[in-house]
Design an enzyme around this catalytic site. Structure first.
Site, PDB file in Angstrom:
ATOM      1  N   CYS A  62      -1.130   6.245   7.249  1.00  0.00           N
ATOM      2  CA  CYS A  62      -2.516   6.162   7.720  1.00  0.00           C
ATOM      3  C   CYS A  62      -2.620   5.366   9.010  1.00  0.00           C
ATOM      4  O   CYS A  62      -3.547   5.563   9.788  1.00  0.00           O
ATOM      5  CB  CYS A  62      -3.427   5.572   6.648  1.00  0.00           C
ATOM      6  SG  CYS A  62      -3.653   3.790   6.714  1.00  0.00           S
ATOM      7  N   GLU A 100     -28.810  -8.556  23.521  1.00  0.00           N
ATOM      8  CA  GLU A 100     -27.987  -7.543  22.847  1.00  0.00           C
ATOM      9  C   GLU A 100     -28.467  -6.153  23.265  1.00  0.00           C
ATOM     10  O   GLU A 100     -29.658  -5.932  23.494  1.00  0.00           O
ATOM     11  CB  GLU A 100     -28.085  -7.706  21.332  1.00  0.00           C
ATOM     12  CG  GLU A 100     -27.579  -6.550  20.491  1.00  0.00           C
ATOM     13  CD  GLU A 100     -26.100  -6.283  20.669  1.00  0.00           C
ATOM     14  OE1 GLU A 100     -25.721  -5.109  20.681  1.00  0.00           O
ATOM     15  OE2 GLU A 100     -25.324  -7.259  20.789  1.00  0.00           O
ATOM     16  N   TYR A 157     -24.435 -10.832  24.038  1.00  0.00           N
ATOM     17  CA  TYR A 157     -23.913  -9.868  23.058  1.00  0.00           C
ATOM     18  C   TYR A 157     -24.124 -10.433  21.654  1.00  0.00           C
ATOM     19  O   TYR A 157     -23.205 -10.502  20.837  1.00  0.00           O
ATOM     20  CB  TYR A 157     -22.430  -9.573  23.312  1.00  0.00           C
ATOM     21  CG  TYR A 157     -22.106  -9.246  24.756  1.00  0.00           C
ATOM     22  CD1 TYR A 157     -22.228  -7.958  25.262  1.00  0.00           C
ATOM     23  CD2 TYR A 157     -21.673 -10.260  25.624  1.00  0.00           C
ATOM     24  CE1 TYR A 157     -21.929  -7.674  26.596  1.00  0.00           C
ATOM     25  CE2 TYR A 157     -21.370  -9.980  26.962  1.00  0.00           C
ATOM     26  CZ  TYR A 157     -21.511  -8.689  27.436  1.00  0.00           C
ATOM     27  OH  TYR A 157     -21.218  -8.425  28.753  1.00  0.00           O
ATOM     28  N   CYS A 192     -12.295 -10.305  21.018  1.00  0.00           N
ATOM     29  CA  CYS A 192     -11.406  -9.602  20.092  1.00  0.00           C
ATOM     30  C   CYS A 192     -10.283  -8.907  20.858  1.00  0.00           C
ATOM     31  O   CYS A 192      -9.508  -8.152  20.269  1.00  0.00           O
ATOM     32  CB  CYS A 192     -12.185  -8.585  19.260  1.00  0.00           C
ATOM     33  SG  CYS A 192     -13.047  -7.335  20.245  1.00  0.00           S
ATOM     34  N   CYS A 242      -2.722  -0.523   8.634  1.00  0.00           N
ATOM     35  CA  CYS A 242      -2.154  -1.869   8.466  1.00  0.00           C
ATOM     36  C   CYS A 242      -0.681  -1.843   8.871  1.00  0.00           C
ATOM     37  O   CYS A 242       0.203  -1.785   8.017  1.00  0.00           O
ATOM     38  CB  CYS A 242      -2.308  -2.336   7.023  1.00  0.00           C
ATOM     39  SG  CYS A 242      -4.010  -2.358   6.447  1.00  0.00           S
ATOM     40  N   CYS A 253      -7.345   1.970  -0.880  1.00  0.00           N
ATOM     41  CA  CYS A 253      -7.235   1.114   0.292  1.00  0.00           C
ATOM     42  C   CYS A 253      -7.427  -0.328  -0.157  1.00  0.00           C
ATOM     43  O   CYS A 253      -8.362  -0.631  -0.908  1.00  0.00           O
ATOM     44  CB  CYS A 253      -8.297   1.493   1.337  1.00  0.00           C
ATOM     45  SG  CYS A 253      -8.276   0.426   2.793  1.00  0.00           S
ATOM     46  N   CYS A 310       0.829  -1.197   0.000  1.00  0.00           N
ATOM     47  CA  CYS A 310       0.000   0.000   0.000  1.00  0.00           C
ATOM     48  C   CYS A 310       0.866   1.250   0.000  1.00  0.00           C
ATOM     49  O   CYS A 310       1.820   1.354   0.784  1.00  0.00           O
ATOM     50  CB  CYS A 310      -0.922   0.005   1.225  1.00  0.00           C
ATOM     51  SG  CYS A 310      -1.976   1.460   1.340  1.00  0.00           S
ATOM     52  N   GLN A 327     -19.446  -9.478  11.744  1.00  0.00           N
ATOM     53  CA  GLN A 327     -17.994  -9.643  11.647  1.00  0.00           C
ATOM     54  C   GLN A 327     -17.503  -9.120  10.301  1.00  0.00           C
ATOM     55  O   GLN A 327     -18.067  -9.439   9.250  1.00  0.00           O
ATOM     56  CB  GLN A 327     -17.611 -11.111  11.803  1.00  0.00           C
ATOM     57  CG  GLN A 327     -17.788 -11.656  13.207  1.00  0.00           C
ATOM     58  CD  GLN A 327     -16.703 -11.194  14.171  1.00  0.00           C
ATOM     59  OE1 GLN A 327     -15.743 -10.524  13.776  1.00  0.00           O
ATOM     60  NE2 GLN A 327     -16.854 -11.561  15.432  1.00  0.00           N
TER      61      GLN A 327
END
Length: 519
Positions: free
Chosen positions: A122, A401, A380, A477, A125, A225, A116, A351
């Site tokens: 930015c 939720e 959740y 996560c 990544c 991107c 990239c 996701q």
């Protein structure tokens, strides 16, 4: 006189009783000193040192690498183990410092060429310069380190991390900020034409892209991107050109005015595209300008099946509490996962790596060890993806939720897939999951929980313990907060399986699934 009076009042308070007179004088000097004096003090600060010929030795948190110089740990972004570099220290603490590379002496053999053009600017990544096989090794180690160091619990042997099937164009959702001030790199500023007297120059040029860390009101413009299908680049660049050609103002984050504010893209494996544009109407005629842009997009990109917009007058870019308007098509798209179909709206959580989500949910289903006789609580639940995914193997699934719109989508997803053994409830988890709720709906045999990055509230953990399911499947996560929660569950539950899953190539983020069995 005021200073003496303030000193007298504070000196007599309990808070300041243990401070020395010199400390108190210093406190009030810093507080009341003229601004110009403070500026002069900061200018006289000793410059931070440089470090020469430093070898990067390991991967650290947040996408950084580290080196050791004498007894000091140095964190350095955009480097990989084996790089030999010269550094400028930017922040110095007692036992560590943060630095940036001023020059490379030798590049590591363990290095990939970033694909990239925006890499290193930015900030999205941060691991493009690290080969993918090394990325997933680092993520596996990260999960182990955090679970063992923070959780301090007995752990089984980990399953090898599941790498992502795609490492480019893997995301189904991206958001871009819009601002009337774009970020310029040092090199770009050096190439700008000199300002004429009385002019501000072109530093206020509008931009669509990503926010720069430490400069909340500035956007770095993104031309291409690689995280999503290339169509989103074409749409975004079209929006930028159209707005500049038609005098559509970009949002000023400080002054809170300007028409073009934010853009969200979603696509799906069913071939559908959603584009949501946030506007900020300031004056008469702004709505007409906004609809002119939307019509241009509808005419130019027939691939967009859901073209939405919102007038956001709030102080932030969240739109969960705002009414979304439809300009073209529907206010949803469909995602396919195995034999199931999921309706995803602009406010829905889904996701972001569709292909890898399928692998993740298969792990969840395997860890739940369902026989068709179990009552499952899915905490959740979002749009009910996990709940519906495991419903065929369960007696009944109850999803909870916080977001009401997501719960409506979850109910719709059950109807779409002809699933009749699910129930969904909206509200704050710690307020819904109570003894009364469990007595009314039944004690779960299995609890699946997939909380946000902050992990679970302690009240929720206590209720899980009170519910006493035979198995818990914990999807996270953020392994750090997961480890904290596991320590609280450890008295009643033993960790029996750990499966890291890479959902986000080229970033340090990792998903982790844990099976816990009641002791």
């Amino acid at each position: 006189m005021i200073l003496r009076f303030s000193f007298f009042i504070c000196y007599r308070t309990q808070i300041f009783m243990n401070l020395s007179t010199n400390t108190l004088y210093l406190f009030f000097f810093i507080t009341f000193a003229p601004k110009s004096y403070k500026i002069n003090m900061s200018r006289n600060r000793k410059p931070l040192p440089t470090l020469q010929n430093v070898t990067i030795t390991d991967i650290a948190a947040e996408g950084k690498s580290l080196a050791k110089v004498d007894d000091m740990v140095v964190f350095v972004p955009f480097t990989v183990p084996g790089d030999i570099v010269n550094l400028q220290i930017r922040k110095k603490k007692h036992h560590y410092c943060e630095a940036e590379v001023t020059s490379f002496i030798k590049y590591s053999d363990c290095r990939a060429t970033p694909f990239c053009n925006h890499f290193g600017i930015c900030g999205g990544c941060k691991w493009q310069n690290l080969p993918y096989e090394e990325q997933i090794k680092a993520k596996q180690k990260q999960v182990y380190d955090q679970l063992s160091r923070i959780g301090k619990i007995e752990l089984p042997e980990f399953h090898p991390i599941l790498g992502s099937q795609k490492i480019q164009e893997y995301r189904n959702k991206l958001e871009f900020g819009c601002a009337n001030k774009r970020w310029y790199t040092r090199e770009e500023i050096a190439q700008l034409p000199p300002k004429k007297e009385g002019e501000e120059g072109n530093l206020k040029e509008g931009a669509i892209g990503f926010h720069i860390t430490g400069a909340f009101d500035k956007i770095y413009p993104i031309e291409k991107c690689w995280l999503m299908d290339d169509l989103h680049n074409k749409i975004r660049n079209k929006i930028s050109i159209y707005c500049k050609d038609h005098d559509i103002s970009f949002f000023d984050l400080r002054q809170q005015h300007g028409l073009l504010r934010d853009i969200m893209f979603r696509n799906s494996n069913s071939g559908e595209w959603m584009v949501l544009i946030q506007f900020h109407y300031d004056e008469e005629g702004d709505e007409e300008k906004a609809k002119g842009l939307l019509q241009e997009l509808a005419d130019t990109f027939p691939q967009i099946t859901s073209l939405l917009y919102v007038n956001n007058q709030k102080g932030n870019d969240t739109f969960g509490d705002l009414n979304i308007e439809i300009f073209k098509g529907n206010d949803y798209i469909y995602e396919n996962m195995g034999d199931l179909k999921f309706k995803v709206g602009p406010k829905s959580f889904y996701q972001t790596n569709t292909d890898q989500a399928y692998q993740l949910y298969k792990v969840v289903r395997d860890f739940a060890e369902l026989t068709g006789k179990e009552l499952v609580y899915d905490l959740y639940t979002g749009t009910g993806t996990i709940a519906n995914f495991v419903a065929y193997q369960s007696k009944k699934v109850i999803g909870i939720e916080y977001v009401p719109e997501a719960i409506e989508d979850a109910k719709t997803n059950s109807l779409i897939n002809h699933i009749d053994n699910t129930s969904f409830y909206a509200g704050d988890m710690k307020n819904i999951l109570t003894d009364t709720f469990i007595n009314q709906h039944g004690r779960p045999d299995v609890i699946i929980t997939d909380p946000p990055r902050a992990g679970m509230h302690q009240d929720v953990i206590k209720m899980i313990q009170n519910a006493a399911p035979q198995r818990i499947v914990y999807v996270s996560c953020n392994p750090a907060t997961q480890a904290r929660d596991l320590a609280l569950l450890d008295a009643g539950y033993k960790v029996t399986q750990v499966q890291p899953v890479d959902m986000f190539p080229h970033t340090p983020h990792v998903e982790n699934v844990i099976q816990l069995i009641k002791r």
